[in-house]
Design a protein around this motif. Structure first.
Motif, short mmCIF file in Angstrom:
data_model
loop_
_atom_site.label_atom_id
_atom_site.label_comp_id
_atom_site.label_asym_id
_atom_site.label_seq_id
_atom_site.Cartn_x
_atom_site.Cartn_y
_atom_site.Cartn_z
N ALA A 88 -6.19 26.94 -10.70
CA ALA A 88 -7.19 26.51 -11.68
C ALA A 88 -8.06 25.39 -11.13
O ALA A 88 -9.27 25.33 -11.36
CB ALA A 88 -6.51 26.07 -12.97
N ALA A 89 -7.45 24.47 -10.37
CA ALA A 89 -8.18 23.32 -9.84
C ALA A 89 -9.11 23.70 -8.70
O ALA A 89 -10.16 23.07 -8.52
CB ALA A 89 -7.20 22.25 -9.38
N HIS A 90 -8.76 24.73 -7.92
CA HIS A 90 -9.49 25.01 -6.69
C HIS A 90 -10.21 26.35 -6.71
O HIS A 90 -10.76 26.76 -5.67
CB HIS A 90 -8.53 24.95 -5.50
N CYS A 91 -10.25 27.02 -7.85
CA CYS A 91 -10.97 28.29 -7.93
C CYS A 91 -12.47 28.02 -8.01
O CYS A 91 -12.91 26.98 -8.50
CB CYS A 91 -10.50 29.10 -9.13
N PRO A 92 -13.28 28.95 -7.53
CA PRO A 92 -14.73 28.79 -7.67
C PRO A 92 -15.17 29.12 -9.10
O PRO A 92 -14.45 29.77 -9.86
CB PRO A 92 -15.28 29.81 -6.68
N GLY A 93 -16.33 28.62 -9.46
CA GLY A 93 -16.88 28.94 -10.77
C GLY A 93 -16.22 28.18 -11.90
O GLY A 93 -15.65 27.11 -11.72
N GLU A 94 -16.29 28.77 -13.09
CA GLU A 94 -15.78 28.11 -14.29
C GLU A 94 -14.25 28.02 -14.24
O GLU A 94 -13.57 28.96 -13.85
CB GLU A 94 -16.20 28.91 -15.52
N LYS A 95 -13.73 26.85 -14.64
CA LYS A 95 -12.29 26.63 -14.62
C LYS A 95 -11.64 27.28 -15.84
O LYS A 95 -12.20 27.24 -16.95
CB LYS A 95 -11.97 25.13 -14.61
N PRO A 96 -10.44 27.85 -15.67
CA PRO A 96 -9.77 28.51 -16.80
C PRO A 96 -9.29 27.54 -17.87
O PRO A 96 -9.10 27.93 -19.02
CB PRO A 96 -8.60 29.24 -16.13
N ILE A 97 -9.05 26.28 -17.49
CA ILE A 97 -8.71 25.24 -18.47
C ILE A 97 -9.52 24.00 -18.13
O ILE A 97 -10.00 23.83 -17.01
CB ILE A 97 -7.20 24.88 -18.46
N GLU A 98 -9.68 23.13 -19.10
CA GLU A 98 -10.47 21.93 -18.90
C GLU A 98 -9.73 20.93 -18.01
O GLU A 98 -8.56 20.64 -18.22
CB GLU A 98 -10.79 21.28 -20.25
N ASN A 99 -10.41 20.45 -17.00
CA ASN A 99 -9.90 19.41 -16.11
C ASN A 99 -8.49 19.73 -15.60
O ASN A 99 -7.54 18.97 -15.81
CB ASN A 99 -9.89 18.05 -16.84
N PRO A 100 -8.31 20.84 -14.88
CA PRO A 100 -6.96 21.24 -14.44
C PRO A 100 -6.32 20.24 -13.48
O PRO A 100 -5.10 20.15 -13.40
CB PRO A 100 -7.19 22.59 -13.77
N GLY A 101 -7.14 19.49 -12.76
CA GLY A 101 -6.60 18.56 -11.78
C GLY A 101 -5.85 17.39 -12.37
O GLY A 101 -5.14 16.67 -11.65
N LYS A 102 -5.96 17.19 -13.68
CA LYS A 102 -5.28 16.04 -14.29
C LYS A 102 -3.79 16.31 -14.53
O LYS A 102 -3.02 15.38 -14.76
CB LYS A 102 -5.94 15.65 -15.61
N TYR A 103 -3.39 17.58 -14.49
CA TYR A 103 -2.02 17.93 -14.89
C TYR A 103 -1.05 17.82 -13.71
O TYR A 103 -1.39 18.07 -12.56
CB TYR A 103 -1.97 19.35 -15.44
N SER A 104 0.17 17.47 -14.04
CA SER A 104 1.27 17.52 -13.10
C SER A 104 2.49 18.07 -13.82
O SER A 104 2.49 18.20 -15.05
CB SER A 104 1.58 16.13 -12.53
N ILE A 105 3.53 18.38 -13.06
CA ILE A 105 4.76 18.95 -13.63
C ILE A 105 5.88 17.95 -13.46
O ILE A 105 6.12 17.45 -12.36
CB ILE A 105 5.11 20.28 -12.94
N GLN A 106 6.58 17.66 -14.54
CA GLN A 106 7.78 16.83 -14.51
C GLN A 106 8.97 17.78 -14.67
O GLN A 106 9.17 18.36 -15.73
CB GLN A 106 7.76 15.81 -15.64
N HIS A 107 9.72 17.93 -13.59
CA HIS A 107 10.83 18.89 -13.60
C HIS A 107 12.14 18.12 -13.75
O HIS A 107 12.53 17.36 -12.85
CB HIS A 107 10.84 19.72 -12.32
#
Length: 725
Positions: A210-229
């Motif tokens: 989502a963060a690195h795809c060309p064109g419109e992003k599938p979700i807003e501001n995908p680069g802000k998310y991280s995963i807490q496992h």
């Protein structure tokens, strides 16, 4: 006289049981009725790309190859990849059901109640759109599987301001984040074993795409998310392709289960390596796993390192191509412990008391409760099989490796255990058929029943603090024990080149155990399976097959890059570049290539390098460049594409395909250089000759090099670069 059999469940276990009872014993011995609550066959496995209602995403890649995910007498289509998608497994099951028909399959019929009559027959009550119905059968066969219902932990509220889904229901980021009122930027994944690591790796790949795809992003501001496992302890994380020679700098690669199920690596007769794991056994297993991976995982992160006291603990295994590298990059952050509570968008971890705030959504990889899969059995039967909901790994105490109970001669089970390898399901079905047919059982079969201690083993393991991850997880041992009881011989292994132990691979697959009396068509299908496995092994061991896949997988993340340019023309300065190169994973794009509707584009990388170039004359300037790297699974080819100048997120046209060179097995100096590859590209009048070198440490790239020789009317220079983690 024909006997009637009720099979509950039309997944792999139910289908192979029906086929065995109808096609592998004397005709008209059994009349089979199969009930399933779903409107389709397949159980967990979706039947097409759009079948998203079940417990598996249609696009999920199986964590074992088609050489293990198979029945002996139906071959896979050649065009199916080595590691099939979930929907392709469903298609295989559909073909299997059509090939070996004859059962009365009643879909949309849920079995709600069964009664064992005094004469041993079963009254079975079902509910469907047709209303309630009752039928009587001579035998009842339970093939409902271990996935009764997703486990919902007590600490979680039933309603929350943030989305909470079970891992089996995750499909995409939009579906996960939709409807949440939280502005948080952390996705909490709960559960540290197989499904936890798989889903964390999957979500991380979706965020990266989502963060690195060309064109419109599938979700807003995908680069802000991280995963807490959040996991209680680390697991060994294996990629889908591993090596039968992990010690080599140029290791050959195969689907992970082929080296794992190499019978030549174990002393015979096989002893059960699952169930109870002693400290000594744990040390051996952990040492083997570290050897296969070439690391204790500490080079990815200390949070997934397995060393010190963990070496004496029973190992946990998981499969993921990208999880470890996403942990290294920081997209996945691992926390050790348990979730104590979730209040609003804040979770507290026990025993540290650490709080995770700003949670946007929660994904539960907390497993399944198998007990609902037995809910239709009467209380007295549940008591007889020592039904124990408090032991979800071993909810029933059944004889001969989970097939029956001696006190219930008309009740059988197939596939009712964790990790039900398809070959074992087929063997269980054969065992049940033999049990129900043999009025005068053979001496071998009777002796197997007499010496069986499976029920006592279950009781012992229920209180064993050193219980293995999969109590019935020794696939090879189980196949050996069933084949001995059924007096079946494993077929002779096909020859492959010798490995480090001097032995040829002896790969276990279901097709090596064909039913006695198999028809000509069944034997033909088995032979196709055996040939496919052998050709796959030879391709990996003697050619460069799957190396492109292994390189592509291992490129993910950030590399340190040093590159020297030596020009023989004064018009082009020599110099040195120092910087970083990032391989950013994303869903495959159509740019620059011809594709048909419905083609699987796989994954690709957006390559970005950035750093400083210092010319030989002392000038220094910032330099960057971009490419797109792709792997074509159908052709097993890795390729590099130019990025567009007006939109550098997109691929423009092909730079070159990378052609791997099979090293001379006798030349140790060549072997020690790692995998070598070459490519060439004519750019107008300039010819680029490219040389690659990929040096592995077991399954992961340790370092790699690239060299260009560029010649043309106005160009004459060489470039040599080295990439290190």
């Amino acid at each position: 006289m024909t006997k009637t059999v009720c099979i509950i469940g039309a997944g792999p276990s139910g289908l192979v049981a029906a086929k065995t009872l109808l096609h592998d014993v004397a005709p008209a011995t059994f009349k089979v009725t199969v009930y399933d609550a779903q409107p389709r066959i397949g159980g967990l496995w979706p039947l097409d790309k759009d079948d998203a209602a079940g417990l598996l995403h249609p696009g999920m890649v199986a964590n074992q190859s088609k050489h293990t995910v198979q029945f002996s007498d139906l071959a896979w289509d050649d065009n199916v990849p080595q590691m099939p998608k979930a929907w392709q497994v469903g298609q295989y099951l559909k073909r299997y059901s059509e090939t070996y028909g004859g059962a009365d399959v009643r879909l949309g019929h849920k079995v709600v109640r069964t009664e064992l009559q005094n004469d041993g027959v079963w009254k079975v009550e079902t509910e469907s759109n047709e209303g309630s119905q009752s039928h009587v059968f001579d035998y009842l066969l339970v093939t409902t599987g271990f996935f009764g219902k997703p486990v919902w932990p007590e600490y979680l509220p039933k309603e929350s301001e943030i989305p909470i889904v079970h891992s089996s229901k995750y499909r995409d980021l939009n579906g996960l984040l939709a409807g949440g009122s939280s502005k948080g930027h952390k996705i909490l994944v709960v559960g540290g074993q197989m499904s936890g690591i798989e889903i964390a790796g999957t979500i991380a790949s979706h965020l990266s795409s989502a963060a690195h795809c060309p064109g419109e992003k599938p979700i807003e501001n995908p680069g802000k998310y991280s995963i807490q496992h959040v996991a209680q302890r680390p697991s060994w994380v294996f990629p889908l392709f591993t090596s039968a020679k992990p010690e080599a700098a140029a290791p050959p690669f195969l689907p992970c289960d082929l080296p794992s199920y190499n019978l030549a690596n174990r002393p015979h007769p096989l002893m059960n390596s699952s169930g109870h794991i002693s400290e000594e056994s744990a040390k051996v297993f952990n040492s083997v796993f570290q050897s296969v991976l070439g690391t204790d995982q500490g080079d990815f992160s200390p949070d997934i390192k397995i060393s010190d006291a963990l070496i004496e603990q029973q190992p946990f295994l998981a499969m993921s191509n990208h999880y470890a590298e996403f942990v290294r990059s920081g997209i996945i952050s691992v926390k050790h412990g348990k979730i104590l509570s979730l209040v609003g968008n804040t979770a507290e971890i026990s025993p540290t008391g650490e709080k995770i705030e700003d949670i946007a959504a929660v994904v539960l990889a907390t497993g399944f409760d198998p007990c609902p899969s037995l809910a239709f059995l009467p209380p007295e039967v549940l008591e007889t099989i020592s039904y124990a909901p408090s032991h979800p790994s071993l909810p029933a105490a059944l004889a001969f490796h989970g097939t029956h109970h001696p006190s219930l001669s008309t009740l059988g089970f197939v596939g009712f255990y964790r990790s039900p390898y398809w070959g074992v399901m087929e063997m269980q079905a054969r065992f049940i058929a033999r049990l129900w047919v043999a009025a005068n059982p053979s001496k071998v079969f009777k002796e197997a029943l007499d010496r069986d201690s499976s029920i006592q083993n279950v009781f012992n393991l229920r209180v064993d603090p050193r219980l293995s991850q999969f109590p019935m997880g020794d696939y090879a041992f189980l196949m050996q024990e069933f084949s001995k009881a059924l007096d079946m011989d494993i077929s002779t292994p096909r020859e492959t080149p010798s490995l480090a132990n001097g032995k040829s691979m002896d790969i276990l697959t279901p097709a090596r155990y064909v039913s006695k009396g198999a028809s000509k068509s069944q034997l033909t299908e088995a032979e196709k399976n055996l040939t496919s496995t052998h050709e796959t092994a030879l391709g990996g061991l003697t050619k460069a097959r799957f190396v492109a896949y292994a390189v592509f997988r291992s490129l993910l993340g950030e590399w340190k890059l040093e590159r020297d340019l030596v020009s023989r023309l004064p018009s082009h300065p020599s110099g040195r570049f120092v910087g970083t190169a990032k391989f950013l994973l994303r869903q495959g794009t159509t740019d620059g290539r011809s594709v048909s509707h419905g083609d699987d584009l796989g994954m690709e990388y957006l390559y970005i390098e950035d750093g400083d170039f210092t010319a030989s004359n002392g000038m220094k300037f910032r330099a960057t460049r971009r490419y797109v790297w792709r792997y074509d699974e159908a052709r097993d080819v890795l390729s590099v594409w130019f990025a567009k100048t007006d939109d550098n997120m997109r691929a423009d046209y092909l730079f070159h395909d990378i052609d791997f060179i099979v090293p001379n097995a006798e030349d140790k100096a060549v072997q020690n250089k790692g995998w070598q590859a070459k490519a060439s590209h004519l750019c107008i009048e300039d010819l680029y000759n490219v040389q690659y070198g990929f040096k592995f440490q077991a399954v992961n790239l340790k370092e790699w090099t690239i060299g260009y020789t560029v010649n043309g009317p106005k160009k004459d220079y060489t470039i040599s670069g080295v990439y290190r983690r």
